[in-house]
Design a protein around this motif. Structure first.
Motif, short mmCIF file in Angstrom:
data_model
loop_
_atom_site.label_atom_id
_atom_site.label_comp_id
_atom_site.label_asym_id
_atom_site.label_seq_id
_atom_site.Cartn_x
_atom_site.Cartn_y
_atom_site.Cartn_z
N ILE A 164 20.79 74.40 20.71
CA ILE A 164 21.19 73.00 20.80
C ILE A 164 19.94 72.14 20.94
CG2 ILE A 164 22.46 71.29 22.16
CD1 ILE A 164 24.17 73.56 23.26
N GLU A 165 19.82 71.12 20.12
CA GLU A 165 18.68 70.21 20.19
C GLU A 165 19.20 68.78 20.06
OE1 GLU A 165 15.66 68.09 20.58
OE2 GLU A 165 15.25 70.24 20.78
N LEU A 201 27.73 72.70 32.05
CA LEU A 201 27.65 74.16 31.94
C LEU A 201 28.85 74.74 32.67
CD1 LEU A 201 23.82 74.58 32.66
CD2 LEU A 201 24.98 74.08 30.50
N LEU A 202 29.59 75.59 32.00
CA LEU A 202 30.84 76.13 32.53
C LEU A 202 30.64 77.55 33.02
CD1 LEU A 202 33.14 74.88 29.63
CD2 LEU A 202 32.59 73.70 31.77
N ILE A 261 27.63 81.98 34.17
CA ILE A 261 27.75 81.11 33.01
C ILE A 261 28.70 81.70 31.97
CG2 ILE A 261 25.69 82.14 31.91
CD1 ILE A 261 26.37 78.43 31.63
N THR A 262 29.59 80.86 31.45
CA THR A 262 30.51 81.30 30.39
C THR A 262 30.44 80.42 29.16
OG1 THR A 262 32.33 80.00 31.33
CG2 THR A 262 32.15 82.33 32.02
N GLY A 263 29.87 79.22 29.30
CA GLY A 263 29.81 78.36 28.13
C GLY A 263 29.12 77.04 28.39
N VAL A 264 28.85 76.32 27.31
CA VAL A 264 28.20 75.01 27.36
C VAL A 264 29.10 74.00 26.67
CG1 VAL A 264 26.17 73.67 26.69
CG2 VAL A 264 25.92 76.10 27.24
N LEU A 279 30.70 75.86 23.67
CA LEU A 279 29.98 76.96 23.02
C LEU A 279 29.91 78.12 23.99
CD1 LEU A 279 27.04 74.78 21.65
CD2 LEU A 279 29.14 75.41 20.43
N PRO A 280 30.61 79.23 23.73
CA PRO A 280 30.65 80.33 24.70
C PRO A 280 29.31 81.05 24.80
CG PRO A 280 31.81 80.94 22.69
CD PRO A 280 31.42 79.51 22.54
N CYS A 281 28.96 81.48 26.00
CA CYS A 281 27.73 82.27 26.20
C CYS A 281 27.79 82.98 27.54
CB CYS A 281 26.49 81.40 26.12
SG CYS A 281 26.33 80.19 27.45
#
Length: 421
Positions: free
Chosen positions: A173-174, A212-213, A219-222, A230-232
Motif C-alpha cells: 500500500i502506498e 489495523l484489525l 494482526i488479521t487485516g488492514v 486487506l487480510p494479513c
C-alpha cells in the motif's frame, strides 16, 4: 594536555566511518562508541537480503568480532544515550554512566514512523530497521499466508521483493500515486510496478490505511479508506523514518527536521557533531537543506565528522541522492538531480523500452551531467555518479552519454583526448 576523548553515539555506517577516519589521524586517542543495539556490527542494507534468504546472518555483518579491539575502541553496546549536558560535556547513558566527552558525534540513526491509526499495538506488526526486526520478520514468515507492507519507499519495496522471493502472497500500500516516490519518476515506477505484478504482488497506490484489525491481539487485516479490508497475518510498517535524537532535548542544539550541521558536520553547539540519518545537510545542487538518509552519504558525513573531530579540517561538499535497488530482477538506480524542475537550465535525454523494462533518463545543464534515472541496464551507475558528484564532464557530451551505458574505457579515452588538446 591529554588526548581528546571522542564519543560516538551510533555504530552503523556514519559512526564506524568516523572511527576509521579518526584512527587514520590519531592511533591513540580514546574513542568510545555507544550503541543501543548489541553486537555484531551489521549493515542495514543487508536486512532485506537476510529476509529473502539471499544472505545468512553473517552476511549482514559489517565488521568482525575483533574490530573494536583492533581499532582500540571501547564499545558500550546495548546501552542508549539518555541525555546530553553540553556545558559539562557529559552524555548520560541508560546504564547509569555519565560519559565525559571532548567531542561528541551524534550518529544514532533513525527509527520507523508508526502512522497515527488504530491497531498499531497488535502483534505481527514490524518495522524493518534493525537486525532484530529482520530476525522477527524471518521467523514470522513460515506461519504467514498473506502479508501487507505499508509504504512503498526504498525499504518497503525491498521488503516486498524479499516476501515475493519467499513465496508470500503480498500486498503493498502506498498513499502516493506510484511506488518509490522519492527515488523513481512515473516511468521507472511503472516498470517497477509491472515487475511486481508479474511476480504476483498486489500493488495499491493512492491508497491510505485507516485501521489495523486484529483477533486476540494478532494482526488479521488492514482497512483502507474505501472500507476494503486487506487480510494479513504479517504487516511491515515502512511509512517513513525519523531521526533518533530525543536524547538531545533541552541541549539547545539547532534542530529542524534533523540536527542542523555546517560543512564540517558541526552542530550549533561546540564539540558536538552529527552525521548520517540524523543530520540535516545541504543539497549540493539546489543548496536547500535536506535529510538524505542513504548509506553512501552516511559514510561521507561520518568520515568528514571524524576527520574534523581529530583536528583535520575537512569540508563535506553537500548531499547527493543516490538510490539503487532491484525490484524482482529489475535493477533501478536514481542519482543526483534525476527529477529536475521544468524548464531551463535543464535538458533531459531519454531512451525507453517499456516491453524490456529499459529506461535511461539523463539530466544535463549544458554539457554537465547532473542527474540520472536508470532501469534495466544500470551498469554505468557508478561512472555516472562519479561524473555528477565531481561535476566532471570528461569531455563526454550528452550525445556520448545518452544512448547506452558508458564504460570506463570510453571515459579514460575522453580524459586522454582532453589532456592532449
Amino acid at each position: 594536555m591529554g588526548k581528546l576523548h571522542q564519543v560516538i553515539v551510533g555504530a552503523s555506517a556514519a559512526g564506524l566511518a568516523a572511527v576509521e577516519a579518526i584512527r587514520r589521524v590519531d592511533q591513540d586517542c580514546p574513542i568510545t562508541v555507544v550503541s543501543k543495539e548489541l553486537l555484531p556490527l551489521y549493515s542495514r542494507v543487508g536486512l532485506t537480503h537476510f529476509i529473502s534468504r539471499e544472505v545468512g546472518y553473517d552476511g549482514m555483518r559489517m565488521r568482525d568480532d575483533g574490530y573494536f579491539d583492533r581499532m582500540k575502541v571501547r564499545g558500550v553496546m546495548g546501552v542508549a544515550a539518555i541525555s546530553v549536558d553540553p556545558t559539562a560535556r557529559l552524555v548520560r547513558l541508560s546504564n547509569g554512566e555519565n560519559l565525559a566527552y571532548d567531542n561528541l558525534l551524534v550518529a544514532s540513526g533513525s527509527h520507523a514512523v508508526m502512522p497515527p491509526i488504530p491497531g498499531t499495538d497488535l502483534h505481527g506488526i514490524y518495522p524493518c530497521i534493525t537486525n532484530n526486526d529482520a530476525t522477527q520478520i524471518d521467523e514470522a514468515i513460515p506461519r504467514t499466508k498473506e502479508a501487507v507492507v505499508i509504504g512503498a519507499g526504498l525499504i518497503g519495496i525491498q521488503v516486498v521483493d524479499a516476501f515475493a522471493r519467499r513465496g508470500l502472497k503480498t500486498t503493498v500500500i502506498e498513499q502516493m500515486p506510484h511506488v518509490m516516490p522519492a527515488m523513481a519518476d512515473a516511468v521507472s515506477a511503472a516498470m517497477a510496478e509491472g515487475a511486481l505484478r508479474t511476480a504476483g504482488v498486489t500493488v495499491r497506490c493512492g491508497v491510505r490505511a485507516t485501521e489495523l484489525l486484529g483477533n486476540n491481539g494478532q494482526i488479521t487485516g488492514v482497512r483502507v479508506e474505501s472500507g476494503e479490508v486487506l487480510p494479513c497475518q504479517l504487516l511491515v510498517m515502512a511509512a517513513g523514518v525519523a531521526p533518533n535524537i530525543d536524547f538531545l532535548d533541552r541541549t539547545g542544539v539547532t534542530i529542524h527536521r534533523g540536527v542542523s550541521v555546517d560543512t564540517y558536520q558541526r552542530t550549533s553547539l561546540e564539540g558536538i557533531y552529527a552525521a548520517g540519518d540524523v543530520a540535516e545537510t545541504v543539497d549540493m545542487f539546489s543548496g536547500e537543506r535536506v535529510m538524505n538518509a542513504i548509506w553512501p552519504e552516511a559514510l561521507n558525513q561520518g568520515r568528514t565528522a571524524g576527520l574534523n573531530m581529530a583536528g583535520v579540517a575537512t569540508t563535506y561538499e553537500g548531499s547527493m541522492a543516490m538510490n539503487v535497488t532491484t525490484v524482482i530482477d529489475t535493477p533501478i538506480a536514481s542519482i543526483g538531480m534525476w527529477n529536475p524542475p521544468d524548464g531551463e537550465p535543464y535538458q533531459i535525454r531519454e531512451v525507453r523500452d517499456d516491453l524490456k523494462r529499459i529506461y535511461r533518463k539523463l539530466v544535463f545543464t549544458g554539457e554537465q551531467l547532473v542527474g540520472a534515472m536508470l532501469v534495466g541496464m544500470i551498469e554505468d551507475a557508478g561512472i555516472l555518479h562519479n561524473m555528477i558528484r565531481t561535476r566532471t564532464t570528461f569531455t563526454l557530451t550528452p550525445d556520448h552519454l545518452a544512448p547506452a551505458p558508458v564504460r570506463w574505457g570510453t571515459v579514460l579515452r575522453a580524459v586522454d583526448k582532453a589532456g592532449r588538446v
